[in-house]
Design a protein around this motif. Structure first.
Motif, PDB file in Angstrom:
ATOM      1  N   UNK A  72      35.274  47.062  39.139  1.00  0.00           N
ATOM      2  CA  UNK A  72      35.140  45.615  39.288  1.00  0.00           C
ATOM      3  C   UNK A  72      36.210  45.081  40.237  1.00  0.00           C
ATOM      4  N   UNK A  73      35.777  44.276  41.207  1.00  0.00           N
ATOM      5  CA  UNK A  73      36.674  43.619  42.153  1.00  0.00           C
ATOM      6  C   UNK A  73      36.559  42.117  41.961  1.00  0.00           C
ATOM      7  N   UNK A  74      37.672  41.454  41.734  1.00  0.00           N
ATOM      8  CA  UNK A  74      37.663  40.014  41.518  1.00  0.00           C
ATOM      9  C   UNK A  74      37.536  39.285  42.857  1.00  0.00           C
ATOM     10  N   UNK A  75      37.399  37.975  42.756  1.00  0.00           N
ATOM     11  CA  UNK A  75      37.187  37.158  43.949  1.00  0.00           C
ATOM     12  C   UNK A  75      38.273  37.394  44.990  1.00  0.00           C
ATOM     13  N   UNK A  76      37.848  37.676  46.212  1.00  0.00           N
ATOM     14  CA  UNK A  76      38.785  37.833  47.304  1.00  0.00           C
ATOM     15  C   UNK A  76      39.351  39.216  47.472  1.00  0.00           C
ATOM     16  N   UNK A  77      39.130  40.131  46.536  1.00  0.00           N
ATOM     17  CA  UNK A  77      39.725  41.466  46.658  1.00  0.00           C
ATOM     18  C   UNK A  77      39.007  42.317  47.707  1.00  0.00           C
TER      19      UNK A  77
END
Length: 366
Positions: A72-77
């Motif tokens: 999982x990659x959060x916003x902006x990553x």
């Protein structure tokens, strides 16, 4: 929760801050095991939705015994938050986690799978999607882009928003610079507001700088973490534009269908379980967060004046009728399906559930 502390702990340095040189690694496939990338529109550790997205990925990984590992990659990553769906469409990620109405520029019909002004509650929405044809028309829209969507989270009825000044009537809305997305944004625009959409991590700064006069995001659980109370003190309930917001998990359809049947079932079932888990999270924590906002931060809880509610209802009905006669056949089909289902599911909500709530409020205080 202090906003600065939350954003620091989240490791979130501003939505959309992605280096131009960022590249997405290919998914790993070894000995029958796969690693899929999920890009999200939420800050890491964001109450409710961000936590729910991470938990969804972790549960798929655990339930599959690691045969399908979700990173999982959060916003902006990896990509800016409002480009999450495009990352899946372009083949740069296998999954995205967000809200379907963020992509209304691709199809107005997608608005119906997040929240419709004066429309379905979250429980009613699941009835439509799961049993009254909603998933089928949703699939038709996303088929155009080679993806498939599943309901993945439920905030319940949201808060109406944060306003610097108290609202006394429709005249106070004229020229108001307001962050609010989807069909709800279209309603507020018709009432006279200047509407824009932006990701969660961008809203506070826009309020602080005066770029925005008002903003709505979700409700107390999220809004406390985002720190909106530091700028605006008038907090309106309930939202009449988002009566039951749903988040979505979107998957690359070809890759999803290539999975073994049991892994497909795990993805579907975990999404359904997370829809309910996120709903419980908000049910437990929204009231406590609201109490903190009132007791510790001097927030004034208000209700929208009748004039605004009535004008909003008129605008919402006009928009819905326009979509039902839309030149886009899929949007028209979704709108017709939604209205047909609403006229079924509202009978129980209004004829049973709401009457019980009224009776409990009147007669049962403990």
């Amino acid at each position: 929760m202090d906003r600065r502390s939350f954003l620091t702990k989240a490791g979130f340095a501003g939505a959309g801050a992605v280096a131009a040189s960022t590249t997405l690694a290919a998914p790993a496939i070894a000995q029958g095991n796969q690693t899929w990338r999920m890009v999200t529109t939420w800050p890491r550790n964001f109450p409710g939705m961000g936590v729910g997205a991470q938990r969804l990925g972790d549960r798929i990984t655990a339930a599959s015994g690691g045969r399908l590992t979700v990173q999982v990659y959060s916003a902006g990553e990896l990509v800016p938050p409002l480009q999450a769906l495009d990352a899946v469409i372009d083949g740069n990620a296998e999954m995205s986690h967000g809200a379907a109405y963020y992509w209304q520029n691709k199809s107005q019909g997608l608005n119906f799978f997040t929240g419709v002004p004066f429309g379905m509650t979250s429980r009613e929405l699941t009835g439509w999607v799961r049993y009254l044809g909603g998933q089928e028309v949703w699939d038709e829209i996303y088929d155009q882009f080679g993806v498939q969507g599943f309901l993945s989270g439920d905030t319940g009825t949201q808060a109406g928003g944060w306003f610097r000044n108290e609202l006394t009537g429709v005249s106070d809305i004229q020229g108001l610079r307001f962050r609010t997305p989807g069909l709800g944004g279209q309603v507020w625009q018709r009432l006279g507001a200047s509407v824009t959409n932006m990701a969660a991590g961008e809203i506070f700064q826009a309020l602080q700088s005066g770029t925005l006069d008002a903003a709505e995001f979700v409700g107390p659980y999220n809004d406390l973490a985002l720190g909106f109370y530091q700028i605006a003190k008038n907090y309106y309930f309930p939202s009449f534009i988002e009566p039951g917001l749903a988040t979505e998990l979107v998957v690359d359809k070809a890759k999803f269908q290539a999975l073994p049947d049991d892994l497909q079932a795990i993805v579907r079932d975990v999404c359904q379980a997370e829809y309910d888990a996120v709903a419980a999270d908000f049910a437990a924590n929204d009231p406590r967060a609201l109490q903190t906002l009132v007791d510790n931060h001097g927030v004034q809880v208000r209700q929208f004046p009748e004039e605004i509610m009535e004008a909003g209802a008129v605008a919402a009905k006009d928009i819905l009728e326009e979509l039902r006669s839309s030149g886009d056949e899929l949007t028209k089909k979704v709108a017709e399906s939604f209205v047909s289902a609403l006229n079924i599911v509202r009978r129980k909500t209004e004829g049973t559930d709401s009457l019980f709530i009224q009776a409990r409020e009147r007669y049962f205080q403990i």
